[in-house]
Design a protein around this motif. Sequence first.
Motif, PDB file in Angstrom:
ATOM      1  N   GLU A 169      10.116  -2.020  -0.686  1.00  0.00           N
ATOM      2  CA  GLU A 169       9.612  -0.933   0.167  1.00  0.00           C
ATOM      3  C   GLU A 169       8.235  -1.255   0.746  1.00  0.00           C
ATOM      4  N   GLU A 170       7.700  -2.412   0.354  1.00  0.00           N
ATOM      5  CA  GLU A 170       6.342  -2.760   0.781  1.00  0.00           C
ATOM      6  C   GLU A 170       6.322  -3.140   2.266  1.00  0.00           C
ATOM      7  N   LEU A 171       5.380  -2.583   2.983  1.00  0.00           N
ATOM      8  CA  LEU A 171       5.173  -2.983   4.368  1.00  0.00           C
ATOM      9  C   LEU A 171       3.923  -3.846   4.406  1.00  0.00           C
ATOM     10  N   LYS A 172       4.077  -5.093   4.874  1.00  0.00           N
ATOM     11  CA  LYS A 172       2.928  -6.006   4.855  1.00  0.00           C
ATOM     12  C   LYS A 172       2.057  -5.775   6.086  1.00  0.00           C
ATOM     13  N   ILE A 173       1.536  -4.586   6.154  1.00  0.00           N
ATOM     14  CA  ILE A 173       0.661  -4.246   7.277  1.00  0.00           C
ATOM     15  C   ILE A 173      -0.415  -3.317   6.738  1.00  0.00           C
ATOM     16  N   LYS A 174      -1.651  -3.511   7.206  1.00  0.00           N
ATOM     17  CA  LYS A 174      -2.741  -2.649   6.735  1.00  0.00           C
ATOM     18  C   LYS A 174      -2.489  -1.223   7.215  1.00  0.00           C
ATOM     19  N   LYS A 175      -2.866  -0.237   6.391  1.00  0.00           N
ATOM     20  CA  LYS A 175      -2.649   1.163   6.782  1.00  0.00           C
ATOM     21  C   LYS A 175      -3.322   1.477   8.116  1.00  0.00           C
ATOM     22  N   SER A 176      -4.545   0.946   8.262  1.00  0.00           N
ATOM     23  CA  SER A 176      -5.285   1.236   9.495  1.00  0.00           C
ATOM     24  C   SER A 176      -4.557   0.653  10.706  1.00  0.00           C
ATOM     25  N   ASP A 177      -3.986  -0.567  10.541  1.00  0.00           N
ATOM     26  CA  ASP A 177      -3.247  -1.191  11.638  1.00  0.00           C
ATOM     27  C   ASP A 177      -1.981  -0.400  11.959  1.00  0.00           C
ATOM     28  N   PHE A 178      -1.348   0.090  10.886  1.00  0.00           N
ATOM     29  CA  PHE A 178      -0.120   0.865  11.078  1.00  0.00           C
ATOM     30  C   PHE A 178      -0.416   2.125  11.908  1.00  0.00           C
ATOM     31  N   PHE A 179      -1.445   2.853  11.513  1.00  0.00           N
ATOM     32  CA  PHE A 179      -1.772   4.093  12.235  1.00  0.00           C
ATOM     33  C   PHE A 179      -2.219   3.797  13.666  1.00  0.00           C
ATOM     34  N   LYS A 180      -2.985   2.705  13.803  1.00  0.00           N
ATOM     35  CA  LYS A 180      -3.456   2.330  15.143  1.00  0.00           C
ATOM     36  C   LYS A 180      -2.263   2.014  16.056  1.00  0.00           C
TER      37      LYS A 180
END
Lengths: 409, 121
Positions: free
Chosen positions: A208-219
């Motif tokens: 279930e891990e997404l290899k993306i920073k939370k900030s990048d995801f929201f951006k």
Amino acid sequence: MIEYFLAVFSGTFVGILTGLLPGMNINNLLPFFLIFTFLKPEVLAIFIASVAISQLLTNFFPSIFLGAPSSETSISVLPGHKLLLEGRGYEALKLCLSGATFSIIFSLILVFILSPFFKDFYHTLRPYVFYLILFVSLFMIFLEKQPKKILFSLLIFLLSGFIGITTLNSPLSSSNILFPMLSGFFGLSTLIISLKEESFLPKQKIDEELKIKKSDFFKSSLLGSIFGLIVGFLPAVGVSQAAVMAQTLAKLGDPRNFLVTIGAISVANEIFSLNSLYLVNNPRSGASVAIQRILPEISFQDFLTIVASILISSSLTTAFILCFAKRFYKLLLKVNYSILNIVMILFLSFLVFIFKGLIGLLVFFTCGAVGILTAELNIKRTHCMGCLLVPSMIFFYGATNNVLSFLFG
Amino acid sequence: MRKIMIVSSAIAIFGVSLLFYLAKTSKPNFVPLNEIDSTYIGKTISTSGRIISVNYNKGNIFLTIYDKNSSINVPIFSNVAKYLSVNLKKGQKIIVSGIVDEYKGKLQIIPRKASDIKVVE
């Protein structure tokens, strides 16, 4: 109330079934849905919105796992396939779907903040769209850096643009012609290159891990929502053009950020198309055109009800498709990947022939050849998006008629 | 040069040439007036309707045609209007081909040449 929920569930079901079949566009189904006049107009509108959103999200599955995209998800093939061959196909799918779900929230926030300005938005923005697309196109080409590659990119961009004008603007233009064009550029070329390189499908990591920073995801999701707004309000600009603009302007080099953005744009586009229908009675998507025919006077309550149905439908579809992908990949690993690619090429060709006949096949194989040529020249395949960017550019410059007269007499 | 590059270049050139020829020689798809919506913007189509208003202005002709409870504007710009061999009047039924566009929130169909407008009644 119960009939509203039934409309959402049945719409989601139909959307998932048809979304698994590349090329099956909501526009093909709408004439059939509009016969359901025995339903209350609000219920039918909810049903159509649920089918549209669910089909859109389900499309990401064949696009990423099978290299068989629909016109809206075509641009997701490239980053999706890259992650699939790294064993992260499930993550690619989850990134698109999560981006889409979050964009519903962002889009609603944008709707409430920007609503007072929406009426003037189109007229204010329209004169500048030509310059925006021109800037994005040049920026995209010059990102190649080496002079030889820049020249090749320009040639591919212009050749794709010519194909775009010929198939989208000329008398050859017809509904759903985007399917063979974009499937050729991005689907067929990917499948043939995989076949040539004898790629194999590695064991997929289902975590279930997404290899993306939370900030990048929201951006990325917010960026997708903003570009979805542009698509939702402007004619002649689709999800794919917006995705390329977002990718180029925000320098989304990482495939994960790009996938989140594509997912977000797709859903935000539907929400803003509905908003455009409610505010200026000017529908922008196939589904909102149908909703306008059913509900000529759409109220704010109708708008909110339809958005709520989109939220429920997208959540149900996301949950279902992720469960389905977990089981499906095991089946995929048992199949020889080269044989699977051949089957998908034949299947896509068959669908193109069924939907668009011989002209469709001609467009499909021509665009496939240009896509392969682009990969062989070692330049980015997004230059093939000239097929949409060039027609949009000449449309916003107001020169479509002159260009058509010059080319076709 | 690699074999795949030669083959794909050949297919691309042949395909683009054939598409160009077909686009040059094909007639636009006919779309009933009441089915034209914003998803047709940018496409070349053909439709028919009865003229319900005609305005002449500086060599341009602005028509509105009507059929099956729907209407659409047909601006004929002077570069096309000067070659028209017929006098367009209210009540005439015409078939018009052109590109669908939007002006001030209303859809319009813009003919490219005089032969794109045919009076049928």
